[in-house]
Design a protein around this motif. Structure first.
Motif, short mmCIF file in Angstrom:
data_model
loop_
_atom_site.label_atom_id
_atom_site.label_comp_id
_atom_site.label_asym_id
_atom_site.label_seq_id
_atom_site.Cartn_x
_atom_site.Cartn_y
_atom_site.Cartn_z
N GLU A 128 7.60 13.51 56.62
CA GLU A 128 9.00 13.75 56.28
C GLU A 128 9.89 13.16 57.38
O GLU A 128 9.42 12.89 58.49
N ASN A 129 11.16 12.97 57.08
CA ASN A 129 12.09 12.52 58.11
C ASN A 129 12.18 13.57 59.22
O ASN A 129 12.17 14.78 58.94
N PHE A 130 12.25 13.12 60.45
CA PHE A 130 12.47 14.04 61.57
C PHE A 130 13.46 13.40 62.54
O PHE A 130 13.88 12.25 62.36
N GLU A 137 2.56 16.99 60.25
CA GLU A 137 3.37 17.11 61.47
C GLU A 137 3.50 15.74 62.10
O GLU A 137 2.47 15.04 62.24
N PRO A 138 4.73 15.32 62.42
CA PRO A 138 6.01 16.02 62.37
C PRO A 138 6.51 16.22 60.94
O PRO A 138 6.10 15.48 60.03
N PRO A 198 18.80 7.91 69.25
CA PRO A 198 18.89 9.19 68.55
C PRO A 198 19.24 9.01 67.07
O PRO A 198 20.07 8.16 66.71
N GLY A 199 18.59 9.79 66.21
CA GLY A 199 18.82 9.70 64.77
C GLY A 199 17.94 10.65 64.00
O GLY A 199 17.01 11.28 64.56
N THR A 200 18.18 10.76 62.71
CA THR A 200 17.49 11.74 61.85
C THR A 200 16.59 11.09 60.81
O THR A 200 16.07 11.78 59.94
#
Length: 318
Positions: free
Chosen positions: A108-110, A21-22, A89-91
């Motif tokens: 992982e990407n979050f 997590e995340p 902001p972004g992923t």
């Protein structure tokens, strides 16, 4: 017999730590607080783990911030926050964790997103009890930020250095009162409130800082002063001078209910006339005139119209 001592190390470039997590479903919003970070080791390798870990945030391959230089390697940690507006902001955000033996792992990407429609700035003045009258001057506007950091009264690095202050009537922009002023929590509208601002109860102040934080005041009222009906004066009146104190120049406003011969003169404290503003006949209405060029000092502006006489004091500074 015994061999010589030899070393067992992690496989180079192998991620030993699993960041749980995340994960790909995680979304951090600007201004969020108390965000969990969790990790684990393969059961057979736990004995090879270090006592402490560092935790960093990346956006793609770019280091955004080291969230903590060293914390206990117990599998969980919490980012106190708040998530700053400077984190775009972004992923493609990742958490990187490395222990003091060199074991590491990536989340992982979050995603990081703006705080949806959240008003960060609280406009404390004007409020629902406020009435601004036409021709009023020196009207206070005050605002503050949430105390997210204990006793702190502002966001610190999360608040911009400057704010703009705008007046709305319902959803219609009336006037940008100031395009940029210090973000110190208070400002005064010098005025005077123009008669073009239609009397009503749905006026609001909108404040936005240069990082995009914003807030709205409660609805308040703009009203005509006594002596004006439907925009037409029904009495003689010398209105407040603006600004006062004045730096070099000031505006004098007056109103008359009928055709009248009007004299308005500025006197110094010795009673000497130093400026003539009006000396003629006027129709019913509201008038204004600017006075320039007076040296620093205290003056009296006096209006005469028939039997009516009224004076206001004005201070000129340099």
């Amino acid at each position: 017999g015994w061999s010589e001592n030899f070393e067992i190390v992690p496989s180079e470039n192998e991620e030993v730590i699993t960041v749980t997590e995340p994960d790909v479903s995680t979304v951090w919003e600007h201004f969020d607080t108390d965000l969990p970070v969790n990790w684990s080791y393969p059961a057979l390798l736990r004995i090879l783990s270090g006592d402490n870990v560092s935790i960093a945030l990346y956006n793609g391959s770019t280091l955004v911030e080291t969230l903590v230089d060293s914390t206990d390697n117990d599998g969980s940690w919490t980012y106190a926050g708040p998530v700053p507006m400077s984190w775009t902001p972004g992923t493609s955000y990742n958490i990187y964790i490395e222990d003091d033996l060199g074991n590491f792992g990536w989340s992982e990407n979050f995603e990081i997103v703006p705080s949806e429609n959240e008003e960060v700035i609280t406009v404390t003045e004007p409020d629902a009890s406020t009435i601004w009258e036409h021709f009023d001057t020196d009207l206070p506007v005050s605002w503050e930020y949430p105390a997210l950091l204990g006793s702190a009264s502002v966001f610190g690095a999360l608040s911009g250095d400057e704010v703009r202050i705008v007046l709305y009537h319902d959803t219609t922009l009336v006037d940008t009162l100031v395009a940029s002023t210090d973000n110190d929590g208070s400002w005064a509208y010098a005025g005077p409130v123009p008669i073009s601002w239609t009397p009503g109860t749905n006026y609001k102040i909108y404040i936005e800082d240069d990082l995009g934080n914003f807030g709205w005041s409660e609805s308040f009222e703009v009203a005509s002063p006594s002596g004006i009906e439907d925009g037409n004066p029904d009495m003689y009146r010398l209105l407040p001078v603006s600004p006062n104190p004045a730096r070099g120049s000031f505006t004098v406003q007056f109103m008359i209910p009928e055709v009248s011969s009007v004299q308005i003169t500025v006197y110094d404290l010795l009673g000497r006339a130093v400026a003539s503003i009006a000396d003629k006949e006027f129709a019913s209405g509201i008038y204004s005139s600017q006075v320039n060029g007076l040296p620093a000092g205290v003056y009296v502006c006096r209006m005469r119209a028939g039997e009516f006489e009224e004076s206001v004091r004005v201070i000129v500074i340099r």
